[in-house]
Enzyme design. Structure first.
Site, PDB file in Angstrom:
ATOM      1  N   GLU A 247     -11.914  -3.640  -2.831  1.00 11.51           N
ATOM      2  CA  GLU A 247     -10.915  -2.669  -3.287  1.00 11.51           C
ATOM      3  C   GLU A 247     -10.645  -2.865  -4.774  1.00 11.51           C
ATOM      4  OE1 GLU A 247      -7.432  -3.086  -0.543  1.00 11.51           O
ATOM      5  OE2 GLU A 247      -8.796  -4.500   0.432  1.00 11.51           O
TER       6      GLU A 247
ATOM      7  N   HIS B 201       0.805  -1.235   0.000  1.00 11.30           N
ATOM      8  CA  HIS B 201       0.000   0.000   0.000  1.00 11.30           C
ATOM      9  C   HIS B 201       0.835   1.280   0.000  1.00 11.30           C
ATOM     10  CE1 HIS B 201      -3.559  -2.318   0.151  1.00 11.30           C
ATOM     11  NE2 HIS B 201      -3.703  -2.447   1.443  1.00 11.30           N
TER      12      HIS B 201
ATOM     13  N   HIS C 292     -10.032   1.786   0.486  1.00 14.49           N
ATOM     14  CA  HIS C 292      -9.915   0.645   1.405  1.00 14.49           C
ATOM     15  C   HIS C 292     -10.991   0.611   2.491  1.00 14.49           C
ATOM     16  CE1 HIS C 292      -7.884  -2.600   3.506  1.00 14.49           C
ATOM     17  NE2 HIS C 292      -6.830  -2.542   2.703  1.00 14.49           N
TER      18      HIS C 292
END
Length: 342
Positions: A308, A99, A175
């Protein structure tokens, strides 16, 4: 419309069109609260999160509600090569980079470039400039995220990013952890979901795709027809945390394809998700453990589900996956449409 603010203080902003009420922070462009009606018109907040910005800033949220980037999901061993140059990223989820690294877009304060709180089509526009070399990535990137309440119970997110001077991988993801029965209602195992993906990208022991693209038919990963999330979850280790290839044609909406339909039986709330992204990480909150959230609700394992939409994980190192490289001066565009009904 508010003036552009270069405010370095984390804050929470509101969008309210009379039927849905959303709270979004400039810290990580994070959805902290989203309230929609059930079949009887009763509002409930259907996202996991905190009442104030402090816990987000202190790092207590396992990516609750935020936009992650520059590259969502895992990059194997935090390494990739592009245009003959080798790049090394922070290993913030050993042995991989996750991420965007140690301080990805979810941990940045974004500028507010426009905000209309209520009335017809309330919106908020966030901008962030990612510097050349930030978290090991090449080139500066101008990023914009716009949340708009497009109709009574529909929210649209438009994410755009333009690399300024170097080609770079870009794959943003939203997210949010959803629980359509209400954020404080327990786990999502009784939710039903349909996913418009007939293949998954299987993963190794460190949750990085092996490079294979396998059909879901006859496996616990098959949600091509609506199925209870908990039905086969015991057969997939800790739970679902897998990228689906969004390859099942269905009707389009606003030029977007159907990614998923999530349904809670008790409240009859339904979330239809539409996107232009090639993949979607289906994650059942396997690592959430005793997080104290809004109203002192305690979020345990499977308290929420993440949908996501994204480029495929580790695509920068997998030539058979759709490319996530955006050339300098070109524009990355990723749209999500969240359509609620009951």
């Amino acid at each position: 419309m508010a003036d552009q603010s270069k405010n370095n203080t984390p804050e929470i902003f509101e969008l309210d069109n009379g039927s849905m009420h959303v709270k979004i922070s400039n810290y990580g462009a994070t959805i902290t609260s989203l309230s929609v009606p059930d079949k009887n018109g009763k509002l409930a907040d259907v996202v996991l999160g905190f009442d104030s910005v402090d816990p987000y800033v202190k790092g207590l949220a396992p990516f609750f509600g935020c936009i992650v980037g520059r590259v969502a999901n895992r990059i194997k061993e935090g390494k990739f090569s592009l245009n003959g140059v080798d790049y090394t990223l922070p290993i913030n989820k050993p042995p991989n980079s996750l991420h965007g690294g140690n301080k990805g877009f979810d941990k940045k304060i974004w500028d507010v470039a426009g905000h209309k709180k209520d009335g017809d089509k309330p919106f908020i526009i966030f901008k962030y400039h990612s510097a050349d070399g930030e978290e090991g990535y090449p080139g500066g990137v101008a990023v914009t995220a716009t949340y708009t309440l497009t109709s009574a119970t529909t929210m649209r997110l438009d994410m755009e990013a333009v690399p300024e001077n170097k080609d770079t991988p870009i794959s943003l993801a939203q997210h949010t952890y959803w629980n359509l029965a209400g954020h404080d209602s327990g786990n999502i195992l009784d939710h039903k979901i349909q996913i418009w993906g007939s293949h998954v990208t299987p993963v190794d022991q460190f949750t990085v795709p092996t490079g294979e693209i396998l059909p879901v038919k006859g496996t616990p990963f098959d949600f091509t027809e609506e199925k209870r999330i908990g039905e086969s979850i015991g057969e997939v280790g800790l739970g679902y945390d897998h990228n689906y290839v969004l390859d099942c044609p269905d009707q389009e909406k606003e030029g977007l394809k159907h990614a998923a339909k999530l349904r809670d039986g008790g409240s009859s709330r339904v979330l239809d998700l539409w996107t232009n992204a090639p993949g979607m990480q289906f994650y059942t909150g396997n690592y959430v453990n005793g997080v104290v959230g809004k109203g002192n609700a305690v979020y345990g394992k499977h308290a929420g589900v993440c949908l996501e939409t994204q480029g495929f994980p580790n695509a920068i190192n997998q030539s058979n996956f759709p490319s996530v490289v955006v050339k300098a001066g070109e524009k990355y565009k990723h749209t999500m449409l969240f359509e609620f009904s009951a």
